[in-house]
Scaffold this motif. Structure first.
Motif, PDB file in Angstrom:
ATOM      1  N   GLU A 215       0.854  -1.198   0.000  1.00  0.00           N
ATOM      2  CA  GLU A 215       0.000   0.000   0.000  1.00  0.00           C
ATOM      3  C   GLU A 215       0.878   1.231   0.000  1.00  0.00           C
ATOM      4  OE1 GLU A 215      -2.644  -0.177   3.329  1.00  0.00           O
ATOM      5  OE2 GLU A 215      -3.752  -1.920   2.560  1.00  0.00           O
ATOM      6  N   ASN A 216       0.566   2.163  -0.892  1.00  0.00           N
ATOM      7  CA  ASN A 216       1.326   3.413  -0.995  1.00  0.00           C
ATOM      8  C   ASN A 216       2.825   3.148  -1.168  1.00  0.00           C
ATOM      9  OD1 ASN A 216      -1.053   4.994  -0.566  1.00  0.00           O
ATOM     10  ND2 ASN A 216      -0.859   4.600   1.641  1.00  0.00           N
ATOM     11  N   ARG A 218       4.680   0.719  -0.110  1.00  0.00           N
ATOM     12  CA  ARG A 218       5.404   0.066   0.982  1.00  0.00           C
ATOM     13  C   ARG A 218       4.715  -1.228   1.400  1.00  0.00           C
ATOM     14  NH1 ARG A 218       9.519   2.878   2.919  1.00  0.00           N
ATOM     15  NH2 ARG A 218       9.664   5.070   2.300  1.00  0.00           N
ATOM     16  N   THR A 220       2.947  -3.779   3.664  1.00  0.00           N
ATOM     17  CA  THR A 220       2.048  -3.584   4.811  1.00  0.00           C
ATOM     18  C   THR A 220       2.380  -4.511   5.973  1.00  0.00           C
ATOM     19  OG1 THR A 220       0.490  -5.270   4.017  1.00  0.00           O
ATOM     20  CG2 THR A 220       0.163  -2.997   3.227  1.00  0.00           C
TER      21      THR A 220
END
Length: 308
Positions: A215-216, A218, A220
Motif C-alpha cells: 500500500e502506498n 510500501r 504492509t
C-alpha cells in the motif's frame, strides 16, 4: 504386479548414478571402478560426463536399492559424490515441480529483504526453524512478513539484482526437459515478486507463490491468503499430474525444506537438494554435492544431450 513382494525381490535391471559437482570433477575411472566393485553383482559403467557423472548398470532385486546405495557411499568414502539407485525403466520424467528458495536460487528471499531493515539474522533464524519443520510454515511466514512492514516495495528489485544468485544447472535442467516433452512448474512458499523473475530466467512454464501486500509503495506486513505452503505445493503437483494425463511416476519434485516434503513424497522421483536432514532422510534421492544438473544425470541424460 509391479508393486508385489515378488516383484520387489525378483532380479530387475537397476542403475546406480554417481554425480560429482561440476566444480569438483573427482569421478575418475578408478573411483568408478571402486564403486562398481562394491556392488554384489557385476555392473557395467557408462560415463555421462567426464569426471562428473556415470551410470553403473546391473541386475538385482529392486528391494535392495537403499542397501546398494549405502554400499556405494561406503566405497566412495569422503569423495564428494552423490549416489542414487533406481530401476532403469521409467527414468526420464515428463514433469518437474521445483521449490525456489535455496533450491533454484542460493538464497532465502525473505532473509534478503530483511537485510534491508537490519533484521536478517533474526528473520533467518525463524526461516531456518520453519525449513527444518520445527515450527509451522504458515504462522512463521506471517510473523516474518509482519517484521517487514514499512519496507519500500521497490527494494525487491534491488535485492533481485544484487543479492540473488541462480543455482547452477537450473537453466539446462528446464531446457532439456522441455526439449524432451516435459513441463516445468515453480512452486514456492516465497513471493511472486521473485518467482516471476526466476521463472522467466530459467524458462519455467508457470510459477506459483505468495503475494506481499503493498500500500502506498510500501509493504504492509501482510501476505495474501491463503498462504501457499506444504499442502498447496502437493496440490499443484497432483493437479498437474492429472491435467497432463500423467502418473506420479513421471514426475520429479525437488526442494530443500519441510514444506517440500509432501510433494517430494508424492512424486515418482522426490529429490532433497542440499536439504535439511529431515527432508534428506525421506526423499528418494538426495543431492548434497552436485548442482541442479544432477537431476538430468539421474534421468540418464548424457552431458551432450543437455539443451542450451
Amino acid at each position: 504386479m509391479p508393486n508385489s513382494p515378488e516383484a520387489a525381490t525378483a532380479p530387475a535391471p537397476l542403475v546406480a548414478t554417481l554425480v560429482a559437482g561440476p566444480g569438483r570433477p573427482v569421478l575418475t575411472p578408478a573411483l568408478i571402478g571402486k564403486a562398481a566393485g562394491a556392488l554384489p553383482v557385476a555392473a557395467t559403467p557408462h560415463t555421462l560426463a567426464e569426471g562428473i557423472a556415470a551410470d553403473l548398470a546391473f541386475t538385482a532385486p529392486a528391494a535392495g536399492r537403499k542397501e546398494f546405495e549405502a554400499a556405494l557411499r561406503a566405497a566412495l568414502g569422503d569423495a564428494p559424490v552423490d549416489v542414487f539407485v533406481q530401476p532403469q525403466a521409467g527414468r526420464r520424467k515428463r514433469l518437474i515441480v521445483a521449490d525456489m528458495d535455496s533450491t533454484l536460487i542460493g538464497q532465502e528471499c525473505i532473509d534478503e529483504l530483511a537485510a534491508e531493515l537490519g533484521l536478517k539474522d533474526h528473520i533467518a533464524a525463524i526461516t531456518e526453524r520453519a525449513m527444518r519443520g520445527e515450527i509451522a510454515f504458515e504462522p512463521a511466514l506471517r510473523e516474518r512478513v509482519g517484521l517487514l512492514a514499512g519496507l519500500d516495495a521497490g527494494v525487491a528489485e534491488r535485492v533481485w539484482r544484487e543479492r540473488i544468485t541462480l543455482t547452477p544447472g537450473g537453466k539446462a535442467l528446464v531446457a532439456t526437459m522441455h526439449a524432451n516433452g516435459g513441463y516445468a512448474a515453480l512452486v514456492s512458499g516465497g513471493f511472486t515478486v521473485f518467482t516471476e523473475k526466476v521463472a522467466a530466467a530459467l524458462g519455467f512454464d508457470e510459477h506459483n507463490a505468495n503475494t506481499l501486500i503493498v500500500e502506498n509503495g510500501r509493504l504492509t506486513g501482510r501476505v495474501g491468503e491463503p498462504i501457499l505452503g506444504r499442502d498447496a505445493k502437493l496440490a499443484r503437483l497432483e493437479t498437474l499430474i492429472a491435467e497432463k494425463g500423467l502418473v506420479a511416476a513421471e514426475a520429479i519434485a525437488v526442494g530443500d525444506g519441510a514444506n517440500d516434503l509432501a510433494m517430494i513424497r508424492a512424486a515418482g522421483l522426490g529429490v532433497a537438494f542440499h536439504a535439511k536432514p529431515a527432508v534428506a532422510a525421506e526423499a528418494d534421492a538426495r543431492i548434497d554435492h552436485g548442482d541442479l544438473s544432477a537431476l538430468l544425470y539421474f534421468q540418464g541424460y548424457h552431458h551432450s544431450e543437455f539443451a542450451a
